[in-house]
Scaffold this motif. Structure first.
Motif, PDB file in Angstrom:
ATOM      1  N   LEU A  48       0.819  -1.218   0.000  1.00 48.27           N
ATOM      2  CA  LEU A  48       0.000   0.000   0.000  1.00 48.27           C
ATOM      3  C   LEU A  48       0.847   1.260   0.000  1.00 48.27           C
ATOM      4  O   LEU A  48       0.464   2.272  -0.587  1.00 48.27           O
ATOM      5  CB  LEU A  48      -0.945  -0.013   1.200  1.00 48.27           C
ATOM      6  N   THR A  49       1.994   1.220   0.678  1.00 44.47           N
ATOM      7  CA  THR A  49       2.884   2.387   0.738  1.00 44.47           C
ATOM      8  C   THR A  49       4.320   1.930   0.539  1.00 44.47           C
ATOM      9  O   THR A  49       4.640   0.751   0.646  1.00 44.47           O
ATOM     10  CB  THR A  49       2.798   3.106   2.101  1.00 44.47           C
ATOM     11  N   HIS A  50       5.177   2.936   0.249  1.00 42.86           N
ATOM     12  CA  HIS A  50       6.610   2.665   0.220  1.00 42.86           C
ATOM     13  C   HIS A  50       7.257   3.586   1.252  1.00 42.86           C
ATOM     14  O   HIS A  50       6.970   3.461   2.437  1.00 42.86           O
ATOM     15  CB  HIS A  50       7.156   2.850  -1.196  1.00 42.86           C
ATOM     16  N   ALA A  93       4.144  -4.564   3.986  1.00 41.69           N
ATOM     17  CA  ALA A  93       5.530  -4.111   4.122  1.00 41.69           C
ATOM     18  C   ALA A  93       5.587  -2.601   3.889  1.00 41.69           C
ATOM     19  O   ALA A  93       4.968  -2.083   2.956  1.00 41.69           O
ATOM     20  CB  ALA A  93       6.424  -4.838   3.121  1.00 41.69           C
ATOM     21  N   HIS A  94       6.306  -1.892   4.718  1.00 43.01           N
ATOM     22  CA  HIS A  94       6.468  -0.426   4.677  1.00 43.01           C
ATOM     23  C   HIS A  94       5.251   0.338   5.205  1.00 43.01           C
ATOM     24  O   HIS A  94       5.313   1.558   5.361  1.00 43.01           O
ATOM     25  CB  HIS A  94       6.806   0.089   3.276  1.00 43.01           C
ATOM     26  N   PRO A 118      -5.953 -13.648   3.568  1.00 41.00           N
ATOM     27  CA  PRO A 118      -4.589 -13.617   4.097  1.00 41.00           C
ATOM     28  C   PRO A 118      -3.806 -12.383   3.642  1.00 41.00           C
ATOM     29  O   PRO A 118      -3.871 -11.977   2.482  1.00 41.00           O
ATOM     30  CB  PRO A 118      -3.971 -14.897   3.543  1.00 41.00           C
ATOM     31  N   VAL A 119      -3.093 -11.788   4.581  1.00 37.46           N
ATOM     32  CA  VAL A 119      -2.262 -10.600   4.359  1.00 37.46           C
ATOM     33  C   VAL A 119      -0.804 -11.027   4.397  1.00 37.46           C
ATOM     34  O   VAL A 119      -0.432 -11.944   5.133  1.00 37.46           O
ATOM     35  CB  VAL A 119      -2.550  -9.554   5.461  1.00 37.46           C
ATOM     36  N   VAL A 120       0.049 -10.376   3.617  1.00 33.23           N
ATOM     37  CA  VAL A 120       1.481 -10.667   3.668  1.00 33.23           C
ATOM     38  C   VAL A 120       2.266  -9.420   4.060  1.00 33.23           C
ATOM     39  O   VAL A 120       1.832  -8.297   3.805  1.00 33.23           O
ATOM     40  CB  VAL A 120       2.019 -11.206   2.328  1.00 33.23           C
ATOM     41  N   SER A 121       3.401  -9.643   4.688  1.00 33.65           N
ATOM     42  CA  SER A 121       4.456  -8.634   4.757  1.00 33.65           C
ATOM     43  C   SER A 121       5.580  -9.214   3.918  1.00 33.65           C
ATOM     44  O   SER A 121       6.264 -10.149   4.338  1.00 33.65           O
ATOM     45  CB  SER A 121       4.907  -8.403   6.201  1.00 33.65           C
ATOM     46  N   ASN A 148      12.940   0.420  13.090  1.00 33.35           N
ATOM     47  CA  ASN A 148      11.598   0.987  12.980  1.00 33.35           C
ATOM     48  C   ASN A 148      10.728   0.247  11.977  1.00 33.35           C
ATOM     49  O   ASN A 148       9.543   0.024  12.219  1.00 33.35           O
ATOM     50  CB  ASN A 148      11.702   2.469  12.590  1.00 33.35           C
ATOM     51  N   ARG A 149      11.287  -0.148  10.836  1.00 29.05           N
ATOM     52  CA  ARG A 149      10.468  -0.730   9.784  1.00 29.05           C
ATOM     53  C   ARG A 149      10.046  -2.166  10.075  1.00 29.05           C
ATOM     54  O   ARG A 149       9.215  -2.735   9.353  1.00 29.05           O
ATOM     55  CB  ARG A 149      11.192  -0.698   8.445  1.00 29.05           C
TER      56      ARG A 149
END
Length: 419
Positions: A233-235, A274-275, A291-294, A306-307
């Motif tokens: 969704l974001t970087h 992720a991010h 299901p969601v992934v990172s 932090n990330r």
């Protein structure tokens, strides 16, 4: 006088041509580095043919397909089909590493002075690279068109690969890829390979940050039609969809972002956190029906950056049935040693269960790693040394990712008309 002008123009033309030919490669060499650890360097010094993995290691440890959830190779100006002297991923190295499926992410914009703590959206490192690579003019000022161009590049590479690289967009295509690999004769490791023993490698399109939607779900549909089946969704900065873990406001999902997540799940696009900001992850986990992934990163318990994900976030992703992809660079695991990668993977197993951890290298993502795609056996060796069983190894190296990708590409229902 005319001759001097002519020579001046010619010299300028040569300098300009040299810039466009040399600059992209110089930039990539400075950013996508492979710096082997001492132990890996010792192995490499005894391996006569670096185009082959160490004999039998990966074959005896991994019995299932290998999947990597994140590489940024499409950003760079080189062919996937040719072994390159720079970067970390290409088809020959994926074949060497016995990779069944590589997720290729589209990067469209990164801020100057990029860092993990706070970035704005008022600068862009990618535009000069796009121009230097002589990409189509439509990509120079459009983030959406940059992703569409990356999809075009990957489709062209797949068509030119004689079936060795396959673009995967449906569960049926994924199953056909795995069946073809299962039916491929085992290859010798001590000489040139006959063509019928080269197993096909799958490629799945993702996007790193939905930065170019311009407030329209129609643009998300365009990405889907171009072959994208996963999206972060974001970087590195906040956008119209959500706050970034590295943005300034670091907020949650916007109202538009909630519509985006719902439409992605309806269509069969896997949501990648992720991010994403911690507030955004919390919002996604509350809304998720699938299901969601990172796709790539680490966990704060083994690398306090932090990330990286908290244990609660890891458990939340697991509750959706998703997976956490562990990266190979210092920002993810606080080292490039394969033992550090294994440590993070073992932690996710202990916190959330073995079914919820996978590989997410971030190869070619402006990171330094200790090995490239051809040397993935060093990860399996580290996991084996950490005590993982055969079944656990097969799940981490690809089984878990296959489960989530296969299910996530299946549309939930016909999407509502875009508004």
């Amino acid at each position: 006088m005319r001759r001097a002008i002519w020579w001046g123009v010619a010299a300028l033309a040569i300098l300009v041509a040299a810039f466009f030919v040399l600059a992209p490669g110089i930039v990539e060499r400075s950013m996508n580095k492979v710096e082997p650890t001492e132990a890996i360097a010792r192995h490499q010094s005894t391996d006569i043919d670096v185009a082959r993995p160490m004999p039998d290691v990966s074959d005896t440890i991994v019995t299932g397909p290998i999947v990597d959830l994140h590489a940024d190779t499409l950003l760079w100006s080189r062919s996937l089909l040719t072994r390159s002297g720079r970067g970390q991923v290409d088809l020959p190295r994926l074949q060497q590493g016995n990779v069944a499926l590589q997720v290729f992410s589209s990067v469209t914009k990164t801020p100057r002075g990029q860092n993990y703590d706070s970035n704005g959206d008022d600068s862009d490192n990618i535009t000069p690279l796009v121009i230097a690579q002589l990409q189509p003019v439509r990509t120079w000022g459009s983030l959406l068109n940059r992703s569409l161009w990356h999809a075009t590049k990957l489709r062209r590479e797949a068509r030119a690969s004689n079936g060795e690289l396959r673009l995967i967009t449906t569960p049926r295509e994924l199953d056909a890829l795995l069946a073809a690999r299962a039916n491929t004769p085992r290859c010798r490791i001590d000489g040139p390979q006959p063509h019928d023993c080269i197993a096909p490698t799958g490629a799945l399109l993702s996007i790193e940050g939905l930065n170019g939607l311009e407030g329209s779900l129609n643009n998300l549909d365009r990405l889907y039609r171009s072959g994208f089946r996963m999206a972060g969704l974001t970087h590195f900065y906040d956008n119209e969809v959500a706050g970034s873990m590295h943005g300034r406001a670091k907020g949650g999902l916007t109202p538009f972002g909630r519509r985006v997540v719902a439409r992605m799940e309806d269509k069969g696009m896997i949501v990648d956190v992720a991010h994403l900001s911690h507030a955004g992850i919390a919002d996604v986990l509350k809304l998720a029906r699938r299901p969601v992934v990172s796709s790539h990163g680490g966990v704060q318990a083994t690398c306090k950056v932090n990330r990286n994900l908290t244990d609660d976030e890891v458990r939340g992703i697991a509750r959706t049935g998703g997976v956490v992809g562990i990266g190979y660079w210092a920002g993810a695991v606080c080292s490039t040693d394969p033992k550090a990668i294994a440590k993070a993977i073992v932690h996710v197993r202990d916190v959330a269960g073995i079914d919820h951890v996978a590989l997410g290298s971030d190869f070619d993502g402006a990171v330094t790693t200790a090995f490239d795609a051809g040397w993935l056996w060093v990860v399996t060796e580290a996991l084996h040394d950490a005590g993982l069983t055969q079944d656990e190894l097969d799940k981490v190296m690809g089984g878990n990712a296959i489960r989530v990708l296969r299910g996530g590409m299946q549309p939930l229902s016909p999407p509502a008309p875009a508004r």
